[in-house]
Design an enzyme around this catalytic site. Sequence first.
Site, short mmCIF file in Angstrom:
data_model
loop_
_atom_site.label_atom_id
_atom_site.label_comp_id
_atom_site.label_asym_id
_atom_site.label_seq_id
_atom_site.Cartn_x
_atom_site.Cartn_y
_atom_site.Cartn_z
N SER A 47 0.84 -1.20 0.00
CA SER A 47 0.00 0.00 0.00
C SER A 47 0.87 1.25 0.00
CB SER A 47 -0.91 0.01 1.24
OG SER A 47 -0.20 0.44 2.39
N CYS A 48 0.22 2.41 -0.05
CA CYS A 48 0.94 3.67 -0.08
C CYS A 48 1.30 4.17 1.32
CB CYS A 48 0.13 4.73 -0.80
SG CYS A 48 -1.37 5.21 0.08
#
Length: 467
Positions: A401-402
Amino acid sequence: MSSLLNVDRQHNTSWQLNVARDLSPYLDPLILDWLCRSPETLVRLTEMYGSPLNIVWPHTVAPNLQAMAAVTASFGVETRFYYGVKVNKSQALLRAAVLAGAGADVSSIQELRDALRAGCRGADLCATGPAKTRDFLQELILQDAQIVVDSPQELQEVIELARNWKRNSTRVRILLRLRPDASRSSRFGMPSDEIIKVLPAVASCKQVTLVGFHFHLNGYAPEPRVNAFFDTLPLFTYARSLGLAPNIIDIGGGLPVQYVESESYQRWFSSQSSNDYRTGLVPSSFYPYGGELNAARWLKQFLAGQDPQGKTVSSWLHSEGLTLCAEPGRSLVNQGAISIFRVCRVAPETDKYSVIFVEGSSFSACETWFNSEFLIDPLHLAPVNKGEQFASGKAWIAGHSCLDEDVITNRLVYFRRLPQPDDLLIFTNTAGYQMDLLENRFHRHPTPTRLTALLNTSHNLTFSIDK
């Protein structure tokens, strides 16, 4: 109804299971045999259902319950176990617990409905939690469930609902939850003086019956639980003086699980340093993954615990005519699941270690979100490439994920063969508060699939969607 999956398709590539060096996990023999004999099947399942993939193994539940029940039976103690449904979202594991003879400890109306769907009778439900909704309490009363009352306010609401909904001869069965002196800062339960104040209201209500007292402590040592047991006994004496007849003492959950062999775990744990973590920081607390006690041995020590005069817990249970209740969650699904992550890429970060990015996030392997670590090395499934030389090395594992905080392990895991893209990392024993506690659809990724592994009549494994 979930359909069986045909996973016998052949692959041209052969795969090999690699075990890490430091914190190699205990693994159920059936699961280990399957991983060693049929790694291509797991590869195929991951291709079909994506990464991460959770596989639950209901066959593990009954032996766990039997081991605990055998200990209490050896002391001649009347016992009732309730499966802590909150430990994961698997319907198959819940159904296995009910079939094995456990009741269900539920903390929401949704858990209650799933327990009923799994075949649990309403009378075999026990409800815990500090702030039960009115709808939840009403459904519990209609199902004749046992309710653990957490506060004077909740007791008053139960009494009001009971007067409205119990117009026949049956009564609402309640336990009052004690907040032991060792847990004074807890938001759960009532101190003993507060319980003493509310007992007359219980005694005067014809729609409610007090069946016992409940407590739960954080931590996994048996000694504090023994002390809390003895702190609870005077409440039985006072309640009986009011004409009540409580006969249950419920010690909650928190029975420990051994994930890793104790001696090797203690050796690694005592020698760990900041150099073992990419952050340079050793977490301040850990679950006792390689502790000396499993659930059965813990129960044995608890029942043999003594008061200052030398009388044991088991002797008090006999002399007071008490039934012992407990709500094992993690320990009842010990070995009950594995979680598989596919490697996206591997990048050297320093000259000493790399970072492994996996397809999935730490929401599916969540200890770092609690400032701790899952101190079990993942198994590594990789293609067999004869004659090729592979580098060993240390790596930490990150989600895709970011979020910078999306870290599955800050610990630098030593791999005899450093994983490569499309390899699989297999985290074992993830059914207990691990595989789906924080799962979500962040970035709109689908919720990880959960499969159930079952042996058919031909003693072959089949897999179906866990619903």
